[in-house]
Design an enzyme around this catalytic site. Sequence first.
Site, short mmCIF file in Angstrom:
data_model
loop_
_atom_site.label_atom_id
_atom_site.label_comp_id
_atom_site.label_asym_id
_atom_site.label_seq_id
_atom_site.Cartn_x
_atom_site.Cartn_y
_atom_site.Cartn_z
N GLN A 264 6.87 -17.75 3.15
CA GLN A 264 5.13 -17.33 3.15
C GLN A 264 4.40 -17.87 3.82
O GLN A 264 3.37 -18.31 4.36
CB GLN A 264 5.31 -16.82 1.74
N HIS A 267 3.21 -18.52 7.24
CA HIS A 267 1.77 -17.75 7.47
C HIS A 267 0.81 -18.20 7.45
O HIS A 267 0.42 -17.77 9.23
CB HIS A 267 1.11 -16.58 6.80
N GLU A 333 0.67 -11.32 -4.87
CA GLU A 333 0.81 -10.68 -4.07
C GLU A 333 2.25 -10.04 -3.69
O GLU A 333 2.12 -9.62 -3.43
CB GLU A 333 0.53 -10.93 -2.23
N HIS A 334 2.90 -11.38 -3.66
CA HIS A 334 4.75 -10.64 -3.61
C HIS A 334 5.61 -11.92 -5.01
O HIS A 334 4.84 -12.71 -4.66
CB HIS A 334 5.30 -11.03 -2.69
N ASP A 367 8.54 -7.42 4.10
CA ASP A 367 7.78 -7.74 5.46
C ASP A 367 8.42 -6.35 6.22
O ASP A 367 7.55 -6.17 6.90
CB ASP A 367 7.90 -9.12 5.76
N HIS A 426 -30.64 21.38 -17.33
CA HIS A 426 -28.89 21.98 -17.59
C HIS A 426 -28.54 23.08 -17.64
O HIS A 426 -27.76 23.89 -17.34
CB HIS A 426 -28.13 20.81 -18.34
#
Length: 438
Positions: A264, A267, A333-334, A367, A426
Amino acid sequence: MIRRIDLRGRLAAGESLDYRTLVPRAPIDVEAALEAVRPICDDVRQRGLAAVKELTLRFDGVELEQVRVAQGDIDDALGTLDPRVRAALEESIRRARLVHADQRRTDTTTTVVAGGTVTERWIPVRRVGLYVPGGLAVYPSSVVMNVVPAQAAGVQSLAVASPPQARAGGLPHPTILAACALLGVTEVYAVGGAQALAMLAYGIDGEVEPVDLVTGPGNVYVAAAKRLLRGVVGIDAEAGPTEIAVLADATADPRHVAADLVSQAEHDPLAASVLVTDSEALADAVTAELDLRAKSTKHDERVRTALAGEQSGIVLVDDLAQGLAVVDAYAAEHLEIQTRDATLVAQRVRNAGAVFVGPWSPVSLGDYAAGSNHVLPTGGSARHSSGLSVQTFLRGVHVVEYDETALRAVADTVRTLADAEDLPAHGEAITARFEDET
């Protein structure tokens, strides 16, 4: 290279620990990026195609003749694609379609009373814009992850936008174009960044039809553009830098843990890699492995920057119970679970974009080829948000159908509640239907 945060013994000492602030996180300021993005979006809204071309030249160094990629260029990209890459993409698409096909919801009709029903219809968004980032890496997998759920939801009109590459003749990366071809996407735009999102949201007369929803990951400026344009269009999420958390005990293999943290970190220099463990021996072994792997990996400088950054770290905890509390507060996230009884531990997790269970389910599998979606909530938003799925592209619409008898039976209830809220008209809307009887 990677810092440590030692939480052991602090609860026993009577401290009140706020794990959200104690666990490292990337310093991303979307609000600050808004100031840069606002004039870009305003310019596209006001000047359309001319603004998009000028902004693309400024930010990407590409002078566009047209923003839409010709079908011939899309076909050529597929024709020249490495056969091994094509086979891998086809398998990724096949697996993603299997998983996402099972997410499609069915309409449900509830009979509330005799003659009175409420049907929940699931209607796909008519037109969506799917953003595929460029930058430090090439992401044909993001084409798959955006397009497959939209198609499974029944979206009729799809437009993909991806930054032009000077080395690709002003087109998006050819592998991205090839992925579009494999998925049957014919509307592709060579535009990136905030100007791409503004173009999709506002449309350009005679060039680009505006969309109803924009999805896909991107950098902080893409996230800022999403925040700014929310309301003009729907958005999936404001994605930030990628992040991985690994909850591990002494049974974990430090080579696996280190490899996944590095995967990771490559990235982005702002990518977050976090290990949470109750084993100091594992922490030591992982630290040593990280140093070895960072030296030998292709993007070593990027990896080292990410691992040494304030967003990464090794968190030492008293036990797995505290470890679970930490990763739930972090809401990664992961999230990988590499512990004894990993399946049972994973069932106790509440907050994560996606959970990867055991030593044979690394994040990189998700992924590309697990079948799951890799467009996931970041920055702690997994506490309240889900990853991209078929549901992202569907709207639940209630269809109410009552006959005269069913309305008559509930008329007094409606009038009473209307009067209680001091909204007498109403109630009168109900009474008007039975005035001929008085």
